[in-house]
Scaffold this motif. Structure first.
Motif, PDB file in Angstrom:
ATOM      1  N   PRO A   3       6.050   7.015 -28.179  1.00  0.00           N
ATOM      2  CA  PRO A   3       7.144   7.360 -27.254  1.00  0.00           C
ATOM      3  C   PRO A   3       6.938   8.744 -26.634  1.00  0.00           C
ATOM      4  CG  PRO A   3       8.011   6.443 -29.300  1.00  0.00           C
ATOM      5  CD  PRO A   3       6.547   6.656 -29.519  1.00  0.00           C
ATOM      6  N   GLY A   4       7.250   8.846 -25.380  1.00  0.00           N
ATOM      7  CA  GLY A   4       7.118  10.127 -24.702  1.00  0.00           C
ATOM      8  C   GLY A   4       6.354   9.998 -23.401  1.00  0.00           C
ATOM      9  N   ALA A   5       6.072  11.142 -22.801  1.00  0.00           N
ATOM     10  CA  ALA A   5       5.475  11.164 -21.472  1.00  0.00           C
ATOM     11  C   ALA A   5       3.995  10.834 -21.482  1.00  0.00           C
ATOM     12  CB  ALA A   5       5.703  12.538 -20.846  1.00  0.00           C
ATOM     13  N   HIS A   6       3.306  11.151 -22.545  1.00  0.00           N
ATOM     14  CA  HIS A   6       1.864  10.950 -22.587  1.00  0.00           C
ATOM     15  C   HIS A   6       1.519   9.532 -23.031  1.00  0.00           C
ATOM     16  CE1 HIS A   6       1.094  15.182 -21.848  1.00  0.00           C
ATOM     17  NE2 HIS A   6       1.966  15.495 -22.797  1.00  0.00           N
ATOM     18  N   PHE A   7       0.417   9.013 -22.468  1.00  0.00           N
ATOM     19  CA  PHE A   7      -0.043   7.668 -22.856  1.00  0.00           C
ATOM     20  C   PHE A   7      -1.018   7.813 -24.018  1.00  0.00           C
ATOM     21  CE2 PHE A   7      -2.306   3.725 -22.821  1.00  0.00           C
ATOM     22  CZ  PHE A   7      -1.361   2.794 -22.426  1.00  0.00           C
ATOM     23  N   GLU A   8      -0.534   7.535 -25.204  1.00  0.00           N
ATOM     24  CA  GLU A   8      -1.348   7.636 -26.411  1.00  0.00           C
ATOM     25  C   GLU A   8      -1.062   6.431 -27.294  1.00  0.00           C
ATOM     26  OE1 GLU A   8      -1.890  10.502 -30.363  1.00  0.00           O
ATOM     27  OE2 GLU A   8      -0.586  11.122 -28.704  1.00  0.00           O
ATOM     28  N   LEU A   9      -2.144   5.777 -27.767  1.00  0.00           N
ATOM     29  CA  LEU A   9      -1.991   4.599 -28.609  1.00  0.00           C
ATOM     30  C   LEU A   9      -2.023   4.979 -30.088  1.00  0.00           C
ATOM     31  CD1 LEU A   9      -4.311   1.988 -26.828  1.00  0.00           C
ATOM     32  CD2 LEU A   9      -1.828   2.230 -26.652  1.00  0.00           C
ATOM     33  N   VAL A  10      -1.180   4.307 -30.865  1.00  0.00           N
ATOM     34  CA  VAL A  10      -1.182   4.470 -32.317  1.00  0.00           C
ATOM     35  C   VAL A  10      -1.103   3.087 -32.956  1.00  0.00           C
ATOM     36  CG1 VAL A  10      -0.112   6.750 -32.323  1.00  0.00           C
ATOM     37  CG2 VAL A  10       1.326   4.708 -32.388  1.00  0.00           C
ATOM     38  N   PRO A  11      -1.591   2.943 -34.206  1.00  0.00           N
ATOM     39  CA  PRO A  11      -1.472   1.659 -34.894  1.00  0.00           C
ATOM     40  C   PRO A  11      -0.018   1.367 -35.255  1.00  0.00           C
ATOM     41  CG  PRO A  11      -3.132   3.067 -35.926  1.00  0.00           C
ATOM     42  CD  PRO A  11      -2.343   3.921 -34.997  1.00  0.00           C
ATOM     43  N   ALA A  12       0.399   0.118 -35.054  1.00  0.00           N
ATOM     44  CA  ALA A  12       1.755  -0.308 -35.418  1.00  0.00           C
ATOM     45  C   ALA A  12       1.672  -1.708 -36.010  1.00  0.00           C
ATOM     46  CB  ALA A  12       2.669  -0.287 -34.191  1.00  0.00           C
ATOM     47  N   GLY A  13       2.609  -2.034 -36.884  1.00  0.00           N
ATOM     48  CA  GLY A  13       2.539  -3.304 -37.593  1.00  0.00           C
ATOM     49  C   GLY A  13       3.751  -4.192 -37.401  1.00  0.00           C
ATOM     50  N   ALA A  19      -7.127   9.186 -16.513  1.00  0.00           N
ATOM     51  CA  ALA A  19      -7.668  10.428 -15.946  1.00  0.00           C
ATOM     52  C   ALA A  19      -9.179  10.511 -16.123  1.00  0.00           C
ATOM     53  CB  ALA A  19      -6.980  11.635 -16.578  1.00  0.00           C
ATOM     54  N   GLY A  20      -9.819   9.350 -15.981  1.00  0.00           N
ATOM     55  CA  GLY A  20     -11.270   9.309 -16.049  1.00  0.00           C
ATOM     56  C   GLY A  20     -11.845   9.279 -17.446  1.00  0.00           C
ATOM     57  N   ARG A  21     -10.990   9.258 -18.462  1.00  0.00           N
ATOM     58  CA  ARG A  21     -11.468   9.240 -19.840  1.00  0.00           C
ATOM     59  C   ARG A  21     -10.998   7.964 -20.545  1.00  0.00           C
ATOM     60  NH1 ARG A  21      -9.306  14.864 -22.052  1.00  0.00           N
ATOM     61  NH2 ARG A  21      -7.491  14.079 -20.895  1.00  0.00           N
ATOM     62  N   PRO A  22     -11.852   7.386 -21.422  1.00  0.00           N
ATOM     63  CA  PRO A  22     -11.437   6.165 -22.125  1.00  0.00           C
ATOM     64  C   PRO A  22     -10.337   6.448 -23.139  1.00  0.00           C
ATOM     65  CG  PRO A  22     -13.549   6.940 -22.969  1.00  0.00           C
ATOM     66  CD  PRO A  22     -13.224   7.789 -21.764  1.00  0.00           C
ATOM     67  N   VAL A  23      -9.394   5.529 -23.233  1.00  0.00           N
ATOM     68  CA  VAL A  23      -8.346   5.612 -24.257  1.00  0.00           C
ATOM     69  C   VAL A  23      -8.883   4.950 -25.525  1.00  0.00           C
ATOM     70  CG1 VAL A  23      -6.012   4.938 -24.903  1.00  0.00           C
ATOM     71  CG2 VAL A  23      -6.542   5.540 -22.516  1.00  0.00           C
ATOM     72  N   PRO A  24      -8.960   5.663 -26.647  1.00  0.00           N
ATOM     73  CA  PRO A  24      -9.504   5.064 -27.883  1.00  0.00           C
ATOM     74  C   PRO A  24      -8.743   3.789 -28.235  1.00  0.00           C
ATOM     75  CG  PRO A  24      -9.201   7.421 -28.159  1.00  0.00           C
ATOM     76  CD  PRO A  24      -8.548   7.056 -26.866  1.00  0.00           C
ATOM     77  N   PRO A  25      -9.466   2.678 -28.449  1.00  0.00           N
ATOM     78  CA  PRO A  25      -8.798   1.415 -28.749  1.00  0.00           C
ATOM     79  C   PRO A  25      -8.275   1.368 -30.189  1.00  0.00           C
ATOM     80  CG  PRO A  25     -11.155   1.127 -28.885  1.00  0.00           C
ATOM     81  CD  PRO A  25     -10.926   2.544 -28.423  1.00  0.00           C
ATOM     82  N   ILE A  26      -7.291   0.515 -30.434  1.00  0.00           N
ATOM     83  CA  ILE A  26      -6.779   0.242 -31.777  1.00  0.00           C
ATOM     84  C   ILE A  26      -7.167  -1.199 -32.110  1.00  0.00           C
ATOM     85  CG2 ILE A  26      -4.747   0.109 -33.269  1.00  0.00           C
ATOM     86  CD1 ILE A  26      -5.267   2.907 -32.249  1.00  0.00           C
ATOM     87  N   PRO A  27      -8.105  -1.412 -33.042  1.00  0.00           N
ATOM     88  CA  PRO A  27      -8.501  -2.784 -33.374  1.00  0.00           C
ATOM     89  C   PRO A  27      -7.294  -3.609 -33.847  1.00  0.00           C
ATOM     90  CG  PRO A  27     -10.031  -1.200 -34.326  1.00  0.00           C
ATOM     91  CD  PRO A  27      -8.871  -0.417 -33.811  1.00  0.00           C
ATOM     92  N   THR A  28      -7.202  -4.824 -33.352  1.00  0.00           N
ATOM     93  CA  THR A  28      -6.141  -5.736 -33.777  1.00  0.00           C
ATOM     94  C   THR A  28      -6.561  -6.418 -35.069  1.00  0.00           C
ATOM     95  OG1 THR A  28      -5.475  -6.130 -31.489  1.00  0.00           O
ATOM     96  CG2 THR A  28      -4.751  -7.729 -33.131  1.00  0.00           C
ATOM     97  N   LEU A  29      -5.739  -6.289 -36.094  1.00  0.00           N
ATOM     98  CA  LEU A  29      -6.028  -6.874 -37.406  1.00  0.00           C
ATOM     99  C   LEU A  29      -4.898  -7.820 -37.800  1.00  0.00           C
ATOM    100  CD1 LEU A  29      -7.109  -3.688 -39.426  1.00  0.00           C
ATOM    101  CD2 LEU A  29      -8.595  -5.278 -38.185  1.00  0.00           C
ATOM    102  N   LEU A  30      -5.269  -8.960 -38.332  1.00  0.00           N
ATOM    103  CA  LEU A  30      -4.300  -9.872 -38.950  1.00  0.00           C
ATOM    104  C   LEU A  30      -4.602  -9.903 -40.437  1.00  0.00           C
ATOM    105  CD1 LEU A  30      -2.004 -11.989 -38.653  1.00  0.00           C
ATOM    106  CD2 LEU A  30      -3.805 -13.710 -38.529  1.00  0.00           C
ATOM    107  N   MET A  31      -3.647  -9.515 -41.232  1.00  0.00           N
ATOM    108  CA  MET A  31      -3.824  -9.466 -42.677  1.00  0.00           C
ATOM    109  C   MET A  31      -2.925 -10.509 -43.333  1.00  0.00           C
ATOM    110  SD  MET A  31      -2.409  -8.478 -45.727  1.00  0.00           S
ATOM    111  CE  MET A  31      -1.086  -7.388 -45.237  1.00  0.00           C
ATOM    112  N   ILE A  32      -3.530 -11.385 -44.140  1.00  0.00           N
ATOM    113  CA  ILE A  32      -2.776 -12.353 -44.938  1.00  0.00           C
ATOM    114  C   ILE A  32      -2.969 -11.974 -46.393  1.00  0.00           C
ATOM    115  CG2 ILE A  32      -2.432 -14.779 -45.514  1.00  0.00           C
ATOM    116  CD1 ILE A  32      -3.615 -15.508 -42.824  1.00  0.00           C
ATOM    117  N   ARG A  33      -1.912 -11.485 -47.013  1.00  0.00           N
ATOM    118  CA  ARG A  33      -1.984 -11.010 -48.397  1.00  0.00           C
ATOM    119  C   ARG A  33      -1.418 -12.078 -49.322  1.00  0.00           C
ATOM    120  NH1 ARG A  33       0.777  -5.733 -48.590  1.00  0.00           N
ATOM    121  NH2 ARG A  33      -1.158  -4.936 -47.679  1.00  0.00           N
TER     122      ARG A  33
END
Length: 473
Positions: A368-378, A338-352
């Motif tokens: 999940p749901g009707a709106h397009f919103e990004l969240v961090p997931a692992g 809708a003309g606005r940028p979607v905040p990016p989620i930086p991709t991280l690889l963690m080796i512990r």
């Protein structure tokens, strides 16, 4: 394993004396002897303690039983009192040996390495090219010159195949699995370069202070204790070119080539700190300027990594106890809705690497749901689940390798000297002038370390346990 559950070694197993110099000390009781007990079912072992303490056989056997959990090792153990620098006192050690060959483990201060090695050779206990195995603990030298001197002595007295230089971090399963992760997964190896990786961070943090090691630590400090060995070894495995084979010699060559591409540390791109109260610890010199925290930017000057900022930090009395590498990938082109940028989620690889050995990939996912919103997931891989049981201690892996005569978890002389070459300019500058900045116990170190990474292209330090989408330690 309890003393009633031990397994007798089969007849094809190695038949070895395990001679532990400094066997009455802290390192031997905490790490070395428990590891001997853990691998005892793989060989027929006779434990011999050697040191300056006036210890009875009975008392040493009790200590062996308590630390190894094996009554068979304890019942057969012997203690030999000697003067490390006097070959004439090594006669009792020769008489105590009972097996076909011996492992000589130097769990002693670095200042004793040279006299012990000389005495072993001059007393006839070892010969170049025989079945003897010489195990030396880090720190291997105090700078490039002393490391070269130690390697020269080892080369003069023994074949390289007889020498095992310990960096126990290399024996951790997750460290070894860096090779498998990188070179058996085309998805990641194809992205493992300056085109797709934005930055690399390596953190080796301890929440404990110097404790009873204050005297040792005040002499060596954070750079010598951690960065020169553990941190640079992890960096080498993370960034080296593919080895010709996974044989020990080829892995050593690949690590050495990588370390030769690392420029010596620039004091203007480094920060040193000292936690509040350090100078009150018993064994610390009055007004000590020794660093208990160090952070630095490194530069690798080769085709793969040119221009990628790499940051390392290590310290005592920090907020958490964790050793890990975090790879931050370059951001994908920004999406618009809708003309606005979607905040990016930086991709991280963690080796512990510790306390829990695992790999996690942090990505962006749609809520999940009707709106397009990004969240961090692992996405997570826990090595203990692959093992279906407790992972072996690093020292257990070290001893298993020694028993088998392998060298894959032991650094070679060239890479050790090159690592000193990288840190020496920083050490000389810090020891010549200035003082470390103070930082609060329980913090992530001085604020100057945050400024360092911000000013040199890394953004901010990433503590994976505090990152959304990544499970904590």
């Amino acid at each position: 394993m309890s003393d009633t559950q031990h397994v007798t070694a089969d007849r094809s197993a190695p038949d070895l004396d395990v001679v532990i110099f400094g066997a009455s000390g802290d390192l031997a009781s905490r790490k070395v002897l428990p590891a001997v007990g853990a691998v005892a079912s793989r060989a027929r072992l006779h434990v011999v303690g050697a040191g300056r303490s006036d210890l009875s056989n009975e008392r040493f056997r009790q200590a062996v039983g308590e630390t190894t959990g094996r009554t068979d090792l304890a019942a057969d153990a012997d203690w030999v009192r000697l003067d490390y620098g006097d070959p004439a006192t090594y006669g009792g050690l020769l008489q105590a040996l009972r097996r076909d060959a011996a492992v000589y483990y130097l769990a002693t201060p670095p200042s004793t390495f040279a006299p012990i090695l000389s005495a072993l050779a001059s007393s006839g206990l070892t010969h170049r090219g025989d079945a003897s195995r010489i195990v030396v603990e880090k720190p291997l030298g105090e700078d490039e010159a002393t490391a070269h001197q130690l390697n020269g002595q080892l080369a003069a007295l023994f074949d390289e195949s007889q020498v095992y230089r310990i960096d126990h971090y290399l024996a951790k399963d997750t460290v070894q699995n860096v090779l498998a992760f990188r070179f058996s997964n085309a998805l990641f190896e194809s992205a493992w370069n300056r085109l797709l990786i934005d930055s690399i961070q390596i953190t080796a943090a301890e929440d404990l202070d110097v404790g009873h090691r204050a005297g040792y630590y005040d002499h060596f400090g954070a750079v010598r204790d951690m960065i020169q060995n553990h941190v640079l070894q992890i960096l080498a495995l993370m960034t080296m070119e593919p080895p010709t084979t996974f044989d020990a010699a080829d892995i050593r060559d690949a690590k050495t080539r990588l370390l030769r591409s690392v420029r010596p540390l620039d004091p203007s791109a480094a920060v040193r700190g000292q936690y509040e109260g350090y100078q009150e610890a018993e064994g610390v010199a009055p007004g000590s300027r020794r660093e208990t925290f160090a952070a630095a930017r490194l530069n690798i000057h080769n085709w793969r990594w040119q221009g990628v900022p790499i940051f390392v930090r290590t310290g005592k009395a920090l907020r958490g106890a964790v050793t890990e590498a975090v790879i931050k990938f370059r951001e994908a082109p920004h999406l618009h809705l809708a003309g606005r940028p979607v905040p990016p989620i930086p991709t991280l690889l963690m080796i512990r690497f510790q306390p829990h050995e695992e790999v996690q990939l942090r990505i962006g996912a749609k809520v999940p749901g009707a709106h397009f919103e990004l969240v961090p997931a692992g996405l997570s891989l826990e090595y203990r689940r692959l093992a279906r049981g407790p992972l072996p201690d690093a020292y257990e892996n070290v001893f298993a390798e020694v028993l088998e005569g392998g060298h894959s978890v032991f650094p070679g002389p060239d890479e050790i000297e090159r690592a000193w070459h990288i840190v020496d300019p920083l050490l000389r500058a810090w020891e010549a002038e200035g003082s470390p900045v103070k930082y609060a116990r329980g913090s992530w170190g001085p604020a100057e370390a945050d400024a360092l990474i911000a000013e040199h292209g890394g953004g901010a330090w990433i503590a994976s346990a505090e990152e959304p989408g990544i499970s904590g330690v």
